[in-house]
Design an enzyme around this catalytic site. Structure first.
Site, short mmCIF file in Angstrom:
data_model
loop_
_atom_site.label_atom_id
_atom_site.label_comp_id
_atom_site.label_asym_id
_atom_site.label_seq_id
_atom_site.Cartn_x
_atom_site.Cartn_y
_atom_site.Cartn_z
N SER A 33 0.71 -1.20 -0.07
CA SER A 33 -0.07 0.04 -0.05
C SER A 33 0.79 1.25 0.00
O SER A 33 1.77 1.36 0.84
CB SER A 33 -0.91 0.12 1.14
OG SER A 33 -1.38 1.29 1.38
N SER A 58 -13.30 3.38 4.71
CA SER A 58 -12.34 3.03 3.90
C SER A 58 -11.78 1.59 3.90
O SER A 58 -11.15 1.04 2.85
CB SER A 58 -10.99 3.86 4.70
OG SER A 58 -10.96 3.22 5.98
N ASP A 62 -21.73 -1.39 4.00
CA ASP A 62 -20.58 -0.37 3.31
C ASP A 62 -20.21 -1.31 2.12
O ASP A 62 -20.08 -0.62 1.18
CB ASP A 62 -19.62 -0.40 4.37
CG ASP A 62 -20.07 0.19 5.55
OD1 ASP A 62 -21.16 1.04 5.63
OD2 ASP A 62 -19.21 0.28 6.71
C1 GLA Z 1 -20.57 0.45 10.08
C2 GLA Z 1 -20.88 -1.03 9.66
C3 GLA Z 1 -22.03 -1.10 8.86
C4 GLA Z 1 -23.28 -0.36 9.53
C5 GLA Z 1 -22.77 0.85 10.00
C6 GLA Z 1 -24.07 1.71 10.99
O1 GLA Z 1 -20.28 1.28 9.15
O2 GLA Z 1 -19.65 -1.17 8.85
O3 GLA Z 1 -22.45 -2.27 8.44
O4 GLA Z 1 -23.57 -1.20 10.44
O5 GLA Z 1 -21.63 1.03 10.85
O6 GLA Z 1 -25.02 1.77 10.27
#
Ligand code: GLA
EC number: 2.7.1.6
Length: 384
Positions: free
Chosen positions: A67, A127, A172
């Site tokens: 990285s 990230s 995410d």
């Molecule tokens: C983090 C987790 C997600 C979600 C959010 C809260 O980003 O990675 O899966 O639970 O918190 O909404």
């Protein structure tokens, strides 16, 4: 620009051209927090900030990782040695994805990977998901695995849950893999069905600011897992598979059944009202009533602060200051305990609000926040 630099970095490190370069974005979540591990609704959109990977296949069972953002040389691992909990470094995200692909039976035989990311780390902007998804997409393309975005997201979530050991939901990774430019992603985390909702604030004279409080958070630490376990307990007490199965119309009755179990009452109330808020925001955006989402965002923050209890003084200060300076709405975004807040504002008010937040942070002796405008951007893709 970023793509060329990462390609050049690869050539310098490994002495040969990569087979391609891929990008996967970070995200902000417009509404729907901590609902994803309750089978509920979320509504993230992709940031212009991306993790970029230059990748070439190998045939000898070796994975080499580097990285540009981390001190240190190339890390060399053998695919046969990859195992959950074996790695506590940044390399756990990409190597976890390779582990998850192999574990699922995909014929991956090794890779050389060079990464660089513009997604701020520890800022609640995904990230880690960006790193996972960019590697998953690159290997999916190179090894012609034919996996769809949502399938890559599932594999990345498995890597993070089992290999890295962070009990996160699916939001995410799906956001990074599946978001589209100019849209927010309305995602049902139970079956991963998706709807792209047009979200062009600039066309309506508004902006969405991200305020990174610079308070770092980590999901492998206890509080996130505690909330998750608390929600599962709440679902069990109510006799449902997941809190998503408690209809908003039946919330009062459900809370009554929980009696004086204050912890369960708070968690259940947040999740059930938050799912309702996501549906409300979708309906408002679809009817063109964009400004009316402001109060819904504000209610979401209050619920995260008072019921779910995952805000912090810096996040509350952003929200309170922004609202006092004329913002239409504001709330914390992401996992909580630090990270970032979002602020919805008229374009004409952006400078005033930004200045007010910066001054409030200085007056409170907090580290200066990083403020930038978020424009809904493209999901993961091949760059070259
Ligand atoms: C983090 C987790 C997600 C979600 C959010 C809260 O980003 O990675 O899966 O639970 O918190 O909404």
């Amino acid at each position: 620009m970023q793509a060329q630099q990462v390609r050049d970095g690869f050539v310098e490190l490994y002495g040969t051209e990569p087979e391609g370069v891929w990008a996967a974005p970070g995200r902000v979540n417009l509404i729907g927090e901590h609902t994803d591990y309750n089978d509920g609704f979320v509504m993230p959109f992709a940031l212009p900030h991306t993790a970029v990977a230059a990748v070439a296949r190998r045939t000898d069972g070796v994975l080499r990782l580097h990285s540009a953002d981390v001190e240190g040389g190339v890390v060399e691992l053998r695919l046969d040695d990859l195992a959950p909990d074996s790695d506590r470094n940044w390399t756990a995200y990409p190597s976890g994805v390779v582990w998850a692909l192999c574990e699922a039976g995909h014929p991956v035989t090794g890779a050389d990977i060079h990464l660089a990311s513009t997604v701020p780390a520890g800022a609640g902007l995904s990230s880690s998901a960006a790193l996972e998804v960019v590697v998953a997409l690159a290997l999916n393309d190179l090894y012609e695995l034919g996996l769809k975005g949502w399938q890559l997201a599932r594999l990345c979530q498995r890597a993070e849950n089992v290999y890295v050991g962070a009990p996160v939901g699916i939001m995410d990774q799906t956001a990074s893999a599946c978001c589209e430019e100019g849209h927010a992603l309305f995602l049902d985390t139970r079956d991963l069905s998706q709807k792209q909702i047009p979200f062009d604030l600039a066309a309506e004279g508004m902006r969405l600011l991200v305020v990174d409080t610079q308070v770092k958070h980590s999901h492998s630490e206890g509080e996130y897992g505690k909330r998750r376990a608390g929600c599962e307990r709440g679902a069990a007490l109510l006799g449902v598979d997941a809190l998503r199965d408690v209809p908003y119309a039946e919330l009062d009755a459900a809370l009554e059944r929980l009696g004086d179990d204050e912890e369960a009452v708070r968690l259940v109330r947040h999740i059930v009202t938050e799912d309702e808020r996501v549906e409300k925001v979708v309906a408002l955006l679809e009817s063109g009533d964009t400004r009316a989402i402001g109060p819904v965002l504000i209610a979401g923050h209050a619920s995260l602060r008072d019921d779910f209890r995952i805000s912090c003084p810096e996040l509350d200060l952003v929200v309170d200051t922004a609202l006092a300076s004329g913002a239409l709405g504001a709330r914390m975004t992401g996992g909580g305990f630090g990270g970032s807040a979002i602020v919805l504002a008229e374009a004409a008010d952006v400078d005033t609000i930004t200045k007010a937040v910066e001054e409030a942070f200085a007056a409170a002796d907090f580290t200066a926040p990083r403020v930038f405008e978020a424009v809904p951007s493209a999901g993961a893709r091949r760059l070259s």
